[in-house]
Design a protein around this motif. Structure first.
Motif, PDB file in Angstrom:
ATOM      1  N   THR A  27     -13.632  -5.559   6.250  1.00 15.33           N
ATOM      2  CA  THR A  27     -12.934  -4.316   6.292  1.00 15.33           C
ATOM      3  C   THR A  27     -12.926  -3.764   4.667  1.00 15.33           C
ATOM      4  OG1 THR A  27     -11.432  -4.885   7.988  1.00 15.33           O
ATOM      5  CG2 THR A  27     -10.726  -3.043   6.442  1.00 15.33           C
ATOM      6  N   VAL A  40     -11.659  -1.256   1.806  1.00 12.31           N
ATOM      7  CA  VAL A  40     -10.702   0.104   1.739  1.00 12.31           C
ATOM      8  C   VAL A  40     -11.052   0.641   0.449  1.00 12.31           C
ATOM      9  CG1 VAL A  40      -8.132   0.321   1.388  1.00 12.31           C
ATOM     10  CG2 VAL A  40      -8.695  -1.340   2.806  1.00 12.31           C
ATOM     11  N   CYS A  77      -5.640  -3.266   3.033  1.00 11.36           N
ATOM     12  CA  CYS A  77      -4.630  -2.192   2.393  1.00 11.36           C
ATOM     13  C   CYS A  77      -3.488  -3.015   1.474  1.00 11.36           C
ATOM     14  CB  CYS A  77      -3.772  -1.455   3.549  1.00 11.36           C
ATOM     15  SG  CYS A  77      -5.182  -0.188   4.279  1.00 11.36           S
ATOM     16  N   VAL A  97     -10.207   3.578   5.345  1.00 13.34           N
ATOM     17  CA  VAL A  97     -10.458   2.152   5.619  1.00 13.34           C
ATOM     18  C   VAL A  97     -11.600   2.121   6.680  1.00 13.34           C
ATOM     19  CG1 VAL A  97      -9.172   0.424   6.890  1.00 13.34           C
ATOM     20  CG2 VAL A  97      -7.800   2.006   5.467  1.00 13.34           C
ATOM     21  N   ASP A 121     -14.138  -0.387   8.948  1.00 12.31           N
ATOM     22  CA  ASP A 121     -14.472  -1.688   9.413  1.00 12.31           C
ATOM     23  C   ASP A 121     -15.748  -2.027   9.585  1.00 12.31           C
ATOM     24  OD1 ASP A 121     -11.644  -2.390   9.904  1.00 12.31           O
ATOM     25  OD2 ASP A 121     -11.628  -1.172  11.690  1.00 12.31           O
ATOM     26  N   ALA A 143      -7.633  -5.047   8.550  1.00 13.73           N
ATOM     27  CA  ALA A 143      -7.226  -3.584   7.692  1.00 13.73           C
ATOM     28  C   ALA A 143      -5.999  -3.554   7.038  1.00 13.73           C
ATOM     29  CB  ALA A 143      -7.425  -2.442   8.878  1.00 13.73           C
TER      30      ALA A 143
END
Length: 115
Positions: A93, A95, A10, A113, A115, A6
């Motif tokens: 992940t 975003v 990002c 975010v 998963d 994550a």
């Protein structure tokens, strides 16, 4: 310490926004050229790794307002002339990010975010 997936996703989103904004800041812009510049931004950033989608909504209303104040035929691209959404996927992940004006500042933020 190794970044999590994550955190890496990002980070990748931040790289894409930095590239988009600084690559195109200062580009000559008019209401007539706004949509093509927006498409160029989308296509350029979608070439980067992990970028799934980029949506640039050009704010031609703001461009027209500025040109009317300046009595000019064109201005330069800044963040106040676009709303941007971006989706990054890294190792499972996702975003979701956006950029919109926060007062006088084009604020880039992580919206979610997953998963």
């Amino acid at each position: 310490m190794t970044p999590t997936e994550a955190e890496t996703a990002c980070f990748e989103a931040g790289i894409k926004f930095g590239t988009l904004y600084h690559q195109f800041a200062g580009t000559p812009l008019s209401p007539e050229s706004a949509e093509s510049l927006g498409r160029a931004m989308e296509e350029a950033i979608e070439n980067q790794p992990f970028c799934v989608d980029v949506q640039v909504t050009m704010r031609t209303d703001r461009i027209r307002d500025e040109l009317a104040e300046m009595s000019a035929a064109y201005t330069e691209f800044t963040g106040r002339f676009a709303d941007i959404e971006m989706v990054i996927e890294y190792e499972g992940t996702t975003v979701r990010t956006s950029m919109a004006m926060d007062g006088d500042y084009p604020m880039m933020r992580v919206d979610s975010v997953e998963d």
